[in-house]
Design a protein around this motif. Structure first.
Motif, short mmCIF file in Angstrom:
data_model
loop_
_atom_site.label_atom_id
_atom_site.label_comp_id
_atom_site.label_asym_id
_atom_site.label_seq_id
_atom_site.Cartn_x
_atom_site.Cartn_y
_atom_site.Cartn_z
N GLY A 44 23.00 -22.00 21.95
CA GLY A 44 23.09 -22.73 23.21
C GLY A 44 22.67 -21.87 24.39
N PRO A 45 22.55 -22.50 25.58
CA PRO A 45 22.23 -21.74 26.78
C PRO A 45 23.32 -20.70 27.04
CG PRO A 45 22.26 -24.13 27.21
CD PRO A 45 22.80 -23.93 25.84
N GLY A 46 22.94 -19.44 27.12
CA GLY A 46 23.93 -18.40 27.39
C GLY A 46 24.54 -17.81 26.13
N SER A 47 24.07 -18.21 24.96
CA SER A 47 24.65 -17.66 23.72
C SER A 47 24.25 -16.20 23.53
CB SER A 47 24.23 -18.50 22.51
OG SER A 47 22.82 -18.60 22.45
N GLY A 48 23.18 -15.77 24.23
CA GLY A 48 22.77 -14.36 24.15
C GLY A 48 21.45 -14.15 23.42
N LYS A 49 20.66 -15.19 23.30
CA LYS A 49 19.38 -15.09 22.56
C LYS A 49 18.48 -14.01 23.14
CE LYS A 49 18.38 -19.46 23.42
NZ LYS A 49 19.59 -19.84 24.18
N GLY A 50 18.23 -14.13 24.45
CA GLY A 50 17.35 -13.16 25.11
C GLY A 50 17.90 -11.75 25.01
N THR A 51 19.19 -11.61 25.23
CA THR A 51 19.85 -10.29 25.20
C THR A 51 19.69 -9.65 23.82
OG1 THR A 51 21.49 -11.08 26.78
CG2 THR A 51 22.09 -9.12 25.50
N ARG A 160 29.06 -17.48 31.21
CA ARG A 160 27.96 -16.49 31.25
C ARG A 160 26.81 -16.99 32.11
NH1 ARG A 160 27.12 -14.82 24.90
NH2 ARG A 160 29.11 -13.78 24.54
N ILE A 161 26.47 -18.26 31.97
CA ILE A 161 25.31 -18.77 32.72
C ILE A 161 25.63 -18.87 34.22
CG2 ILE A 161 23.79 -20.78 33.09
CD1 ILE A 161 22.98 -19.42 30.60
N ARG A 164 25.28 -15.44 35.41
CA ARG A 164 23.86 -15.05 35.45
C ARG A 164 23.14 -15.72 36.62
NH1 ARG A 164 19.92 -16.69 30.54
NH2 ARG A 164 19.99 -18.66 31.66
N ARG A 170 16.94 -18.52 38.39
CA ARG A 170 16.49 -19.65 37.56
C ARG A 170 16.98 -20.97 38.15
NH1 ARG A 170 16.71 -18.58 31.07
NH2 ARG A 170 16.90 -20.84 31.16
N ARG A 181 21.52 -29.39 29.98
CA ARG A 181 21.02 -28.47 28.96
C ARG A 181 21.95 -28.47 27.73
NH1 ARG A 181 20.40 -23.03 32.14
NH2 ARG A 181 19.52 -22.23 30.20
N ARG A 209 31.29 -12.12 21.05
CA ARG A 209 31.81 -10.76 20.86
C ARG A 209 30.96 -9.83 21.71
NH1 ARG A 209 31.35 -9.94 14.57
NH2 ARG A 209 29.41 -11.06 14.95
N MET A 211 28.21 -7.42 23.14
CA MET A 211 26.78 -7.40 22.79
C MET A 211 26.44 -6.45 21.65
SD MET A 211 25.07 -7.13 26.50
CE MET A 211 25.61 -8.17 27.83
N1 LIG Z 1 27.77 -10.73 23.87
C1 LIG Z 1 27.78 -10.90 25.18
N2 LIG Z 1 28.90 -10.68 25.86
C2 LIG Z 1 28.95 -10.85 27.21
N3 LIG Z 1 27.90 -11.26 27.95
C3 LIG Z 1 26.75 -11.50 27.32
C4 LIG Z 1 26.64 -11.34 25.91
N4 LIG Z 1 25.37 -11.66 25.54
C5 LIG Z 1 24.73 -12.00 26.67
N5 LIG Z 1 25.55 -11.92 27.74
C6 LIG Z 1 25.23 -12.23 29.13
O1 LIG Z 1 25.17 -13.66 29.21
C7 LIG Z 1 24.08 -14.09 29.99
C8 LIG Z 1 23.19 -14.97 29.14
O2 LIG Z 1 22.60 -14.20 28.12
P1 LIG Z 1 21.12 -14.46 27.65
O3 LIG Z 1 20.24 -14.55 28.82
O4 LIG Z 1 20.80 -13.47 26.62
O5 LIG Z 1 21.32 -15.91 26.99
P2 LIG Z 1 20.27 -16.92 26.39
O6 LIG Z 1 20.83 -17.44 25.12
O7 LIG Z 1 18.92 -16.31 26.36
O8 LIG Z 1 20.32 -18.09 27.48
P3 LIG Z 1 19.19 -19.13 27.91
O9 LIG Z 1 19.03 -20.08 26.79
O10 LIG Z 1 19.77 -19.79 29.10
O11 LIG Z 1 17.95 -18.36 28.21
C9 LIG Z 1 23.39 -12.84 30.49
O12 LIG Z 1 23.82 -12.58 31.80
C10 LIG Z 1 23.84 -11.74 29.53
O13 LIG Z 1 23.91 -10.48 30.14
#
Ligand SMILES: Nc1ncnc2c1ncn2[C@@H]1O[C@H](COP(=O)(O)OP(=O)(O)OP(=O)(O)O)[C@@H](O)[C@H]1O
Ligand SMILES: O=c1ccn([C@@H]2O[C@H](COP(=O)(O)O)[C@@H](O)[C@H]2O)c(=O)[nH]1
Ligand SMILES: [Mg+2]
Length: 228
Positions: A44-51, A160-161, A164, A170, A181, A209, A211
């Protein structure tokens, strides 16, 4: 035909058949080897894919990385693009961009690195149409190893979103668009995640959990396919 000549003809035909079969077998193996390996990353949005993708490629620069969302945002920013306005409108509403646009951008990106054999693709495929157009345009050159699914509760992703959104710039990082979304994620993307599961091509990681903990597990999955 004298008996001996007949034997020679039969033996030659046999050798030719075996040689042809061997050649075809070798060629099919060579073709398979040339397929590009792909791992999709969903969640999902904010699940941490990009990270998680950034952490993985920082340690493994041989992996080519493309984010479908980033490619769309770059296209939106391209003043000479005829699709920029449509992409902007859809992203800003939390809707999906037509698959032909997204898959063309991905194909161009992949084709732009002829040396690459491993491709990590973040945020794709988001719906059935994405899968269909990918299959039409890329399944003959790419083999999908698995889909990495970052599983995270909605309230955590929402927090998280929103956080962010304070700095990301964005247009879709706000409560109103986020609702859309999430709705589209549940309606269109979750069924795609299930589909990968049914094909035994899904690797799920609990993303709620720290990162580094998530990354360790992610690294393990890429070790299994010898990417890292
Ligand atoms: N495991 C984590 N614990 C805490 N914060 C996290 C974790 N992973 C990512 N984040 C934070 O959460 C926010 C969203 O992460 P990220 O951009 O990686 O999500 P995403 O899945 O790519 O979202 P989107 O689909 O909106 O692009 C960022 O600010 C990131 O720093
Ligand atoms: O395959 C895709 C990927 C993305 N979109 C659009 O982009 C935004 C942002 O995507 P992120 O992965 O969160 O960066 C998404 O909400 C869609 O509007 C798309 O249409 N197709
Ligand atoms: Mg992202």
């Amino acid at each position: 035909m004298p008996f001996n000549n007949q034997k020679v003809v039969i033996a030659t035909a046999g050798v030719l058949t075996v040689a042809t079969a061997w050649f075809l077998y070798k060629r099919s193996k060579a073709t398979k080897k040339a397929l590009k390996e792909v791992v999709f990353v969903l969640g999902g949005p904010g699940s941490g894919k990009g990270t998680q993708c950034e952490l993985l490629i920082a340690q493994n620069p041989n992996i080519k990385f493309f984010s479908a969302g980033d490619l769309l945002r770059a296209e939106r920013a391209n003043k000479s693009s005829k699709q920029g306005a449509l992409i902007n409108d859809l992203i800003s509403k939390g809707e999906f961009v037509p698959a032909s646009i997204t898959v063309n951008l991905l194909k161009n990106a992949i084709d732009s690195c002829p040396e690459g054999s491993k491709y990590l693709i973040d945020g794709f495929p988001r719906n059935l149409d994405n899968v269909r157009v990918w299959d039409e345009m890329l399944s003959s050159s790419c083999s999908v190893k698995f889909c990495l699914f970052l599983d995270c509760p909605e309230n955590v992703m929402m927090e998280r979103i929103i956080e962010r959104g304070k700095t990301s710039g964005r247009t879709d990082d706000n409560r109103e668009v986020l609702k859309k979304r999430f709705k589209n994620y549940v309606k269109d993307t979750v069924p795609i995640v299930r589909k990968f599961g049914e094909q035994e091509k899904l690797k799920k990681v609990e993303a709620d959990r720290p990162m580094e903990v998530v990354q360790r597990e992610v690294q393990g999955l890429f070790k299994e396919i010898e990417w890292v």
